[in-house]
Design an enzyme around this catalytic site. Structure first.
Site, short mmCIF file in Angstrom:
data_model
loop_
_atom_site.label_atom_id
_atom_site.label_comp_id
_atom_site.label_asym_id
_atom_site.label_seq_id
_atom_site.Cartn_x
_atom_site.Cartn_y
_atom_site.Cartn_z
N HIS A 1 0.87 -1.28 -0.21
CA HIS A 1 0.03 -0.07 0.10
C HIS A 1 1.02 1.08 0.07
O HIS A 1 2.36 1.14 0.18
CB HIS A 1 -1.10 -0.07 1.14
CG HIS A 1 -0.33 0.51 2.53
ND1 HIS A 1 -1.04 1.05 3.44
CD2 HIS A 1 0.86 0.47 3.06
CE1 HIS A 1 -0.49 1.20 4.47
NE2 HIS A 1 0.85 0.94 4.00
N GLU B 1 -1.12 -4.14 11.82
CA GLU B 1 -0.51 -3.82 10.79
C GLU B 1 1.24 -4.11 10.93
O GLU B 1 1.89 -4.45 10.15
CB GLU B 1 -0.47 -2.32 10.36
CG GLU B 1 0.01 -1.68 9.14
CD GLU B 1 -0.51 -0.42 8.80
OE1 GLU B 1 -0.89 -0.11 7.78
OE2 GLU B 1 0.34 0.59 9.60
N HIS C 1 3.16 -5.05 4.19
CA HIS C 1 2.93 -5.27 5.57
C HIS C 1 2.37 -6.65 5.74
O HIS C 1 1.70 -7.10 4.87
CB HIS C 1 1.79 -4.58 6.23
CG HIS C 1 2.25 -3.09 6.46
ND1 HIS C 1 3.22 -2.57 7.48
CD2 HIS C 1 1.84 -1.85 5.79
CE1 HIS C 1 3.49 -1.08 7.23
NE2 HIS C 1 2.60 -0.85 6.31
N CYS D 1 5.17 5.38 5.45
CA CYS D 1 3.88 4.80 4.75
C CYS D 1 3.74 5.48 3.46
O CYS D 1 2.90 4.95 2.71
CB CYS D 1 2.69 4.52 5.53
SG CYS D 1 3.01 2.92 6.63
N HIS E 1 5.25 -0.21 -0.57
CA HIS E 1 5.88 -1.24 0.58
C HIS E 1 4.48 -1.90 1.11
O HIS E 1 3.68 -1.55 0.80
CB HIS E 1 6.43 -0.27 1.77
CG HIS E 1 5.33 0.53 2.53
ND1 HIS E 1 4.73 1.72 2.11
CD2 HIS E 1 4.58 0.19 3.77
CE1 HIS E 1 3.78 1.91 2.75
NE2 HIS E 1 3.70 0.98 4.00
N ASP F 1 -4.89 -10.49 -0.33
CA ASP F 1 -3.56 -11.22 0.07
C ASP F 1 -2.80 -11.30 -1.40
O ASP F 1 -3.19 -11.47 -2.38
CB ASP F 1 -3.73 -12.64 0.08
CG ASP F 1 -2.65 -13.42 0.66
OD1 ASP F 1 -1.75 -12.74 1.44
OD2 ASP F 1 -2.35 -14.64 0.60
N HIS F 2 -1.58 -10.62 -1.19
CA HIS F 2 -0.52 -10.52 -2.58
C HIS F 2 -1.02 -9.35 -3.43
O HIS F 2 -0.53 -9.50 -4.51
CB HIS F 2 -0.24 -11.78 -3.14
CG HIS F 2 0.75 -12.74 -2.04
ND1 HIS F 2 0.23 -13.26 -0.83
CD2 HIS F 2 2.08 -12.88 -2.09
CE1 HIS F 2 1.23 -13.75 -0.29
NE2 HIS F 2 2.31 -13.77 -1.14
NI NI Z 1 2.16 1.13 5.49
#
Ligand code: NI
Length: 139
Positions: A14, A126, A41, A33, A39, A79-80
């Site tokens: 995200h 997170e 999580h 972020c 990047h 997911d992914h």
């Molecule tokens: Ni982040």
């Protein structure tokens, strides 16, 4: 009333940003972020439901039914994936943990009512240090 929690995990990319702001201002507000090249999580999601025990089964909810719904409505979509670009229920939203948790609640609520199950809490972790909990809009 008894509470039951199911844990799920997903990995997703995200970026926290507002497109009308410069990269510099985004960095000031959102920190790392807001990295323009994304990047990721390793999110951990806890879904807590509540209800009375079904005397026939001893269950508050059949976990197989709950996990099937969570997989189809949430995990398969996130997911992914890139939460900003790929996920229909995050379109146009800032992909903060807060907004992700609220969106997950809204996605799950109707399907859970259909199997006579009441959502109690969506907890989204997170990072090791940061997590949020959402108990619905009236709580
Ligand atoms: Ni982040």
């Amino acid at each position: 009333m008894i509470y039951l929690t199911r844990r799920e995990r997903f990995n997703a990319a995200h970026r926290l940003f507002k497109k009308e702001w410069s990269d510099e201002k985004n960095f000031t507000v959102f920190g790392k972020c807001s990295n323009p090249n994304w990047h990721g999580h390793n999110y951990v999601l806890f879904i807590t439901v509540k209800g009375e025990i079904d005397e026939e089964t001893g269950f508050v909810i059949n976990l197989k039914d709950l996990s099937k719904i969570v997989r189809a409505k949430i995990i398969d979509k996130v997911d992914h994936r890139n939460l900003n670009l790929d996920v229909d229920f995050m379109k146009g939203k800032i992909t903060s943990a807060e907004n992700i948790a609220i969106a997950i609640w809204e996605e799950l609520e109707k399907d859970l009512v259909a199997i006579k199950c009441e959502l109690h809490c969506i907890k989204l972790v997170e990072t090791e240090n940061n997590s949020i909990e959402y108990y619905g809009k009236n709580n």
